[in-house]
Design a protein around this motif. Structure first.
Motif, PDB file in Angstrom:
ATOM      1  N   PHE A 167       0.842  -1.268  -0.103  1.00  0.00           N
ATOM      2  CA  PHE A 167       0.130  -0.027   0.095  1.00  0.00           C
ATOM      3  C   PHE A 167       0.644   1.247   0.123  1.00  0.00           C
ATOM      4  CE2 PHE A 167      -2.670  -3.329   1.498  1.00  0.00           C
ATOM      5  CZ  PHE A 167      -4.059  -2.949   1.165  1.00  0.00           C
ATOM      6  N   THR A 168       0.287   2.410  -0.634  1.00  0.00           N
ATOM      7  CA  THR A 168       0.969   3.524  -0.914  1.00  0.00           C
ATOM      8  C   THR A 168       0.308   4.727  -0.108  1.00  0.00           C
ATOM      9  OG1 THR A 168       0.414   3.987  -2.999  1.00  0.00           O
ATOM     10  CG2 THR A 168       2.531   3.087  -2.803  1.00  0.00           C
ATOM     11  N   LYS A 169      -0.975   4.584  -0.025  1.00  0.00           N
ATOM     12  CA  LYS A 169      -1.874   5.429   0.506  1.00  0.00           C
ATOM     13  C   LYS A 169      -2.850   5.036   1.713  1.00  0.00           C
ATOM     14  CE  LYS A 169      -2.716   8.535  -3.614  1.00  0.00           C
ATOM     15  NZ  LYS A 169      -2.384   9.948  -2.988  1.00  0.00           N
ATOM     16  N   ALA A 170      -3.260   5.737   2.456  1.00  0.00           N
ATOM     17  CA  ALA A 170      -3.955   5.622   3.785  1.00  0.00           C
ATOM     18  C   ALA A 170      -5.244   6.559   3.816  1.00  0.00           C
ATOM     19  CB  ALA A 170      -3.303   5.624   4.940  1.00  0.00           C
ATOM     20  N   HIS A 171      -6.291   6.193   4.455  1.00  0.00           N
ATOM     21  CA  HIS A 171      -7.324   6.917   4.464  1.00  0.00           C
ATOM     22  C   HIS A 171      -7.183   7.527   6.209  1.00  0.00           C
ATOM     23  CE1 HIS A 171      -9.471   4.180   1.591  1.00  0.00           C
ATOM     24  NE2 HIS A 171      -8.907   5.185   1.364  1.00  0.00           N
ATOM     25  N   LEU A 183      -4.230  10.104   2.146  1.00  0.00           N
ATOM     26  CA  LEU A 183      -2.815  10.786   2.166  1.00  0.00           C
ATOM     27  C   LEU A 183      -1.634   9.637   1.760  1.00  0.00           C
ATOM     28  CD1 LEU A 183      -3.066  12.543   5.376  1.00  0.00           C
ATOM     29  CD2 LEU A 183      -3.769  13.535   3.192  1.00  0.00           C
ATOM     30  N   ASP A 184      -0.788  10.017   1.256  1.00  0.00           N
ATOM     31  CA  ASP A 184       0.389   9.338   0.709  1.00  0.00           C
ATOM     32  C   ASP A 184       1.225   8.695   2.008  1.00  0.00           C
ATOM     33  OD1 ASP A 184       0.360   9.131  -1.831  1.00  0.00           O
ATOM     34  OD2 ASP A 184       0.925  11.232  -1.973  1.00  0.00           O
ATOM     35  N   ILE A 185       1.540   7.708   2.102  1.00  0.00           N
ATOM     36  CA  ILE A 185       2.258   6.914   3.544  1.00  0.00           C
ATOM     37  C   ILE A 185       4.028   7.304   3.012  1.00  0.00           C
ATOM     38  CG2 ILE A 185       2.868   5.010   4.777  1.00  0.00           C
ATOM     39  CD1 ILE A 185       0.364   3.794   3.687  1.00  0.00           C
ATOM     40  N   ILE A 186       4.447   7.943   4.229  1.00  0.00           N
ATOM     41  CA  ILE A 186       5.878   8.100   3.909  1.00  0.00           C
ATOM     42  C   ILE A 186       6.731   6.762   4.482  1.00  0.00           C
ATOM     43  CG2 ILE A 186       7.864   9.740   4.584  1.00  0.00           C
ATOM     44  CD1 ILE A 186       5.688  12.022   5.049  1.00  0.00           C
ATOM     45  N   SER A 187       6.564   6.618   5.778  1.00  0.00           N
ATOM     46  CA  SER A 187       7.014   5.248   6.379  1.00  0.00           C
ATOM     47  C   SER A 187       6.521   4.750   7.344  1.00  0.00           C
ATOM     48  CB  SER A 187       8.320   5.862   6.999  1.00  0.00           C
ATOM     49  OG  SER A 187       8.237   6.850   7.936  1.00  0.00           O
ATOM     50  N   VAL A 188       6.883   3.691   7.752  1.00  0.00           N
ATOM     51  CA  VAL A 188       6.269   2.853   9.055  1.00  0.00           C
ATOM     52  C   VAL A 188       7.049   3.338  10.078  1.00  0.00           C
ATOM     53  CG1 VAL A 188       5.716   0.484   9.868  1.00  0.00           C
ATOM     54  CG2 VAL A 188       5.113   1.086   7.596  1.00  0.00           C
ATOM     55  N   ASN A 212       1.909  11.959   4.787  1.00  0.00           N
ATOM     56  CA  ASN A 212       2.155  13.058   4.149  1.00  0.00           C
ATOM     57  C   ASN A 212       0.974  14.106   4.298  1.00  0.00           C
ATOM     58  OD1 ASN A 212       2.986  15.537   2.604  1.00  0.00           O
ATOM     59  ND2 ASN A 212       3.808  14.076   0.782  1.00  0.00           N
ATOM     60  N   VAL A 213       1.123  15.182   5.183  1.00  0.00           N
ATOM     61  CA  VAL A 213      -0.127  15.911   5.386  1.00  0.00           C
ATOM     62  C   VAL A 213       0.187  17.524   4.669  1.00  0.00           C
ATOM     63  CG1 VAL A 213      -0.686  14.825   7.426  1.00  0.00           C
ATOM     64  CG2 VAL A 213       0.903  16.621   7.564  1.00  0.00           C
ATOM     65  N   SER A 214       0.990  17.432   3.745  1.00  0.00           N
ATOM     66  CA  SER A 214       1.281  18.791   3.080  1.00  0.00           C
ATOM     67  C   SER A 214      -0.012  19.294   2.537  1.00  0.00           C
ATOM     68  CB  SER A 214       2.165  18.803   2.134  1.00  0.00           C
ATOM     69  OG  SER A 214       1.923  17.957   1.218  1.00  0.00           O
ATOM     70  N   GLU A 215      -1.075  18.592   1.882  1.00  0.00           N
ATOM     71  CA  GLU A 215      -2.227  19.106   1.406  1.00  0.00           C
ATOM     72  C   GLU A 215      -3.135  19.488   2.364  1.00  0.00           C
ATOM     73  OE1 GLU A 215      -4.806  15.434   0.299  1.00  0.00           O
ATOM     74  OE2 GLU A 215      -2.877  15.399  -0.716  1.00  0.00           O
ATOM     75  N   LEU A 216      -3.099  19.299   3.732  1.00  0.00           N
ATOM     76  CA  LEU A 216      -3.963  19.756   4.748  1.00  0.00           C
ATOM     77  C   LEU A 216      -3.670  21.069   5.133  1.00  0.00           C
ATOM     78  CD1 LEU A 216      -4.353  16.806   7.143  1.00  0.00           C
ATOM     79  CD2 LEU A 216      -5.498  17.017   5.080  1.00  0.00           C
ATOM     80  N   GLY A 217      -2.369  21.522   4.644  1.00  0.00           N
ATOM     81  CA  GLY A 217      -2.157  23.053   5.078  1.00  0.00           C
ATOM     82  C   GLY A 217      -1.933  23.398   6.458  1.00  0.00           C
ATOM     83  N   LEU A 218      -1.426  22.277   7.249  1.00  0.00           N
ATOM     84  CA  LEU A 218      -0.944  22.519   8.825  1.00  0.00           C
ATOM     85  C   LEU A 218       0.242  23.116   8.848  1.00  0.00           C
ATOM     86  CD1 LEU A 218      -1.916  18.796  10.127  1.00  0.00           C
ATOM     87  CD2 LEU A 218      -3.311  20.759  10.268  1.00  0.00           C
ATOM     88  N   VAL A 225       5.428  24.950   7.433  1.00  0.00           N
ATOM     89  CA  VAL A 225       4.343  24.045   6.978  1.00  0.00           C
ATOM     90  C   VAL A 225       4.791  22.654   7.358  1.00  0.00           C
ATOM     91  CG1 VAL A 225       3.082  22.891   4.864  1.00  0.00           C
ATOM     92  CG2 VAL A 225       3.647  25.568   5.062  1.00  0.00           C
ATOM     93  N   VAL A 226       3.676  22.039   7.956  1.00  0.00           N
ATOM     94  CA  VAL A 226       4.144  20.493   8.374  1.00  0.00           C
ATOM     95  C   VAL A 226       3.839  19.609   7.277  1.00  0.00           C
ATOM     96  CG1 VAL A 226       3.457  18.847  10.170  1.00  0.00           C
ATOM     97  CG2 VAL A 226       3.461  21.103  10.664  1.00  0.00           C
TER      98      VAL A 226
END
Length: 249
Positions: A167-171, A183-188, A212-218, A225-226
């Protein structure tokens, strides 16, 4: 003449009488073993005594400052007009979070998970012409491998991670916003079943993953930017065919 001879002899004998004091420092070259050690010890003691005597003579002539006995808790005069205050420790949110990360202690949605046995995690693959060798294992759970992953040659690949279970993405659900993002998974980050599963990138229920939460704009309090944040897997991905997780905030 005879007088000259007598004069020479006398001066030579006088030299001989004075000689021992001059010859003393060169004695150790001829003294070997225990005798040399004893001589060195004696010389050392003499030198130490001489230094002490010289220091005493120096001290008698020099002046020294006398330290007054200061009472405990005494305040210097330049601080007398100040009100005593106590500095409260103010720790920003980011520092607290960093400390939590270092300690590895997270207030996670699922604090306890069912341990997964090795037999359930891996399936033994029999290899070789007669299928007698049993050193290969196939991972039966959902896994994550990095974007630049290349498999080892079959001869050297001990753990096989099937492409169907990669898997590369997670809900990921944000607990405060009550919204779910793909979102995309970066690592375990950590699999609760052990470090071997973490290094293999196995994702079971309760695993902490980095997304990867860059699209959430935190943004951080500093205004940066986180783009990477941790989330915990809340479902059994190998049964559901997708990864559901809750963001750790």
């Amino acid at each position: 003449s005879a007088m000259d001879g007598a004069w020479t002899t006398r001066s030579a004998s006088a030299r001989r009488r004075r000689a021992p004091s001059r010859r003393t420092p060169r004695m150790p070259a001829r003294l070997l073993g225990a005798k040399g050690k004893r001589f060195a010890k004696k010389r050392y003691a003499e030198k130490a005594q001489m230094k002490k005597t010289l220091k005493m003579h120096d001290e008698s002539s020099s002046r020294q400052k006398v330290d007054d006995d200061v009472e405990e808790g005494a305040i210097p005069s330049y601080l007398l007009d100040r009100d005593p205050t106590q500095r409260a420790k103010v720790l920003s949110n980011t520092i607290k979070q960093k400390r939590k990360e270092k300690a590895g202690k997270w207030d996670v949605p699922l604090p306890k998970v069912r341990p997964v046995a090795e037999e359930e995690m891996f399936k033994v693959l029999r290899t070789g012409k007669r299928k007698t060798k049993q050193w290969k294992r196939m991972v039966t759970k959902a896994t994550f491998v990095g974007p630049g992953f290349t498999r080892k040659p079959p001869k050297y690949e001990r753990f096989i991670r099937p492409t169907g279970l990669r898997f590369t993405k997670a809900h990921v659900t944000h607990p405060e916003l009550k919204c779910t993002f793909n979102l995309d998974i970066i690592s375990v980050k950590k699999n609760p079943n052990g470090p071997m599963y973490t290094s293999l990138g196995v994702m079971t229920r309760g695993t902490i993953i980095e997304v990867n939460v860059s699209e959430l704009g935190l943004v951080t309090p500093a205004g940066k930017v986180v783009w990477g944040k941790y989330a915990q897997v809340t479902n059994n991905p190998e049964n559901d065919g997708c990864i559901n997780a809750v963001l750790l905030v």
